[in-house]
Design a protein around this motif. Structure first.
Motif, short mmCIF file in Angstrom:
data_model
loop_
_atom_site.label_atom_id
_atom_site.label_comp_id
_atom_site.label_asym_id
_atom_site.label_seq_id
_atom_site.Cartn_x
_atom_site.Cartn_y
_atom_site.Cartn_z
N PRO A 44 0.82 -1.22 0.00
CA PRO A 44 0.00 0.00 0.00
C PRO A 44 0.85 1.26 0.00
O PRO A 44 1.81 1.38 0.76
CB PRO A 44 -0.80 -0.13 1.30
N GLN A 45 0.49 2.20 -0.86
CA GLN A 45 1.15 3.50 -0.90
C GLN A 45 0.32 4.45 -1.75
O GLN A 45 -0.56 4.03 -2.52
CB GLN A 45 2.56 3.38 -1.48
N THR A 46 0.60 5.73 -1.60
CA THR A 46 0.07 6.74 -2.51
C THR A 46 1.22 7.17 -3.41
O THR A 46 2.17 7.81 -2.96
CB THR A 46 -0.50 7.94 -1.74
N PHE A 47 1.16 6.75 -4.66
CA PHE A 47 2.26 7.01 -5.59
C PHE A 47 2.03 8.32 -6.33
O PHE A 47 0.95 8.55 -6.89
CB PHE A 47 2.36 5.86 -6.61
N VAL A 48 3.04 9.16 -6.32
CA VAL A 48 2.98 10.45 -7.02
C VAL A 48 3.80 10.34 -8.29
O VAL A 48 5.02 10.19 -8.24
CB VAL A 48 3.50 11.59 -6.13
N ARG A 49 3.13 10.40 -9.42
CA ARG A 49 3.80 10.26 -10.72
C ARG A 49 4.44 11.59 -11.12
O ARG A 49 3.80 12.64 -11.13
CB ARG A 49 2.79 9.82 -11.76
N GLN A 50 5.73 11.53 -11.47
CA GLN A 50 6.44 12.72 -11.93
C GLN A 50 6.13 12.96 -13.41
O GLN A 50 5.62 12.10 -14.12
CB GLN A 50 7.95 12.55 -11.72
N ASP A 51 6.48 14.17 -13.90
CA ASP A 51 6.17 14.54 -15.28
C ASP A 51 6.86 13.62 -16.29
O ASP A 51 6.33 13.39 -17.39
CB ASP A 51 6.57 15.99 -15.55
N HIS A 52 8.05 13.13 -15.94
CA HIS A 52 8.81 12.30 -16.88
C HIS A 52 8.48 10.80 -16.71
O HIS A 52 9.14 9.96 -17.34
CB HIS A 52 10.31 12.51 -16.69
N GLU A 53 7.48 10.50 -15.91
CA GLU A 53 7.13 9.10 -15.66
C GLU A 53 5.76 8.78 -16.27
O GLU A 53 4.90 9.64 -16.41
CB GLU A 53 7.10 8.80 -14.16
N LYS A 54 5.61 7.49 -16.59
CA LYS A 54 4.34 7.02 -17.15
C LYS A 54 4.02 5.66 -16.54
O LYS A 54 4.88 4.77 -16.50
CB LYS A 54 4.43 6.89 -18.68
N VAL A 55 2.79 5.51 -16.08
CA VAL A 55 2.34 4.22 -15.55
C VAL A 55 1.91 3.37 -16.75
O VAL A 55 0.94 3.69 -17.44
CB VAL A 55 1.18 4.39 -14.55
N ILE A 56 2.64 2.28 -17.01
CA ILE A 56 2.35 1.45 -18.18
C ILE A 56 1.56 0.19 -17.82
O ILE A 56 1.06 -0.49 -18.71
CB ILE A 56 3.65 1.06 -18.92
N LEU A 57 1.46 -0.09 -16.53
CA LEU A 57 0.63 -1.23 -16.10
C LEU A 57 0.16 -1.00 -14.68
O LEU A 57 0.94 -0.61 -13.81
CB LEU A 57 1.42 -2.54 -16.16
N GLY A 58 -1.13 -1.29 -14.47
CA GLY A 58 -1.64 -1.26 -13.12
C GLY A 58 -2.43 -0.02 -12.77
O GLY A 58 -2.62 0.87 -13.60
N PRO A 59 -2.85 -0.02 -11.49
CA PRO A 59 -2.56 -1.03 -10.48
C PRO A 59 -3.15 -2.41 -10.81
O PRO A 59 -4.29 -2.51 -11.23
CB PRO A 59 -3.19 -0.48 -9.20
N GLU A 60 -2.31 -3.43 -10.64
CA GLU A 60 -2.69 -4.82 -10.88
C GLU A 60 -2.61 -5.59 -9.57
O GLU A 60 -1.75 -5.32 -8.73
CB GLU A 60 -1.76 -5.48 -11.90
N ARG A 61 -3.50 -6.56 -9.44
CA ARG A 61 -3.48 -7.38 -8.24
C ARG A 61 -2.31 -8.36 -8.27
O ARG A 61 -1.97 -8.91 -9.33
CB ARG A 61 -4.79 -8.15 -8.11
N MET A 62 -1.66 -8.58 -7.14
CA MET A 62 -0.56 -9.53 -7.05
C MET A 62 -1.05 -10.97 -7.30
O MET A 62 -2.25 -11.26 -7.20
CB MET A 62 0.11 -9.45 -5.68
#
Length: 213
Positions: A44-62
């Motif tokens: 568990p966390q609150t993820f802060v995406r930076q301008d140079h980052e991209k979420v390419i998958l997820g959130p996905e269950r383990m």
């Protein structure tokens, strides 16, 4: 399904927001466009995406493997003794490309960017009495009893028992015992040089009789 709906809503959140709430037992794959490196973020966390980052998958269950079950992972990452991933000089997990890894019941785990679920989570095979699995080694290895196995070797795993698969071995088929009555025998021929169940060495093509004991 609650978790499917949760995954859909979380994916929509990841594509539209720079602040992503990752619940327990979920994970993200994040691409750093500056370094061209993909890393994993685990909840568990609150993820802060930076301008140079991209979420390419997820959130996905383990991946969760119940007791007496297993799954097969393709392109597994290399692990240290403590279970953490081995990282290269650029901070990306090292991968055993083209290899497979069988994982058994344990804590839920995420899939690293290179890893794929090669087979679904499935129960271990339980063999009944008078049945056996014919196994074939697909590469050289030493088994749990310290016996050297060469690629192409074949042997039987006899029931009753629970067979634990490994990546070095393929399951050829299931064979059933032949019950011999008094005054009966089986005429056998060796398909290749082998050692029979009485520890007698046999040459390819050799014929012999196996009588009831």
């Amino acid at each position: 399904d609650f978790f499917r709906q949760l995954g859909i809503s979380l994916s929509m959140q990841a594509n539209t927001s720079s602040v992503i709430k990752v619940p327990p037992y979920f994970f993200l794959h994040v691409l750093d466009n500056n370094r061209n490196i993909t890393r994993i973020e685990v909840g568990p966390q609150t993820f802060v995406r930076q301008d140079h980052e991209k979420v390419i998958l997820g959130p996905e269950r383990m991946i969760t493997i119940p007791p007496r079950h297993y799954c097969v992972i393709a392109n597994p990452v290399l692990k240290k003794d403590d279970g953490s991933a081995v990282l290269d000089d650029f901070g990306q997990a090292k991968v055993a490309h083209g290899d497979l890894e069988i994982r058994f019941s344990n804590e839920p785990f995420p899939l690293y960017p290179s890893e794929k679920l090669a087979s679904k989570v499935q129960p271990l095979q339980v063999l009944q009495p008078n049945t056996a699995l014919r196994l074939r080694a697909i590469r050289d290895f030493k088994d749990d009893e310290g016996k050297e196995r060469r690629a192409g070797d074949e042997w039987l795993f006899e029931g009753p028992g629970t067979y634990t698969p490994r990546v070095d071995v393929e399951e050829v088929d299931t064979v059933h015992a032949i019950i011999l009555k008094p005054n009966e025998a089986l005429k056998l021929r060796a398909r290749r040089e082998t050692t029979d169940r009485h520890n007698v060495k046999r040459k390819a093509g050799e014929l012999w009789l196996h009588v009831s004991e």
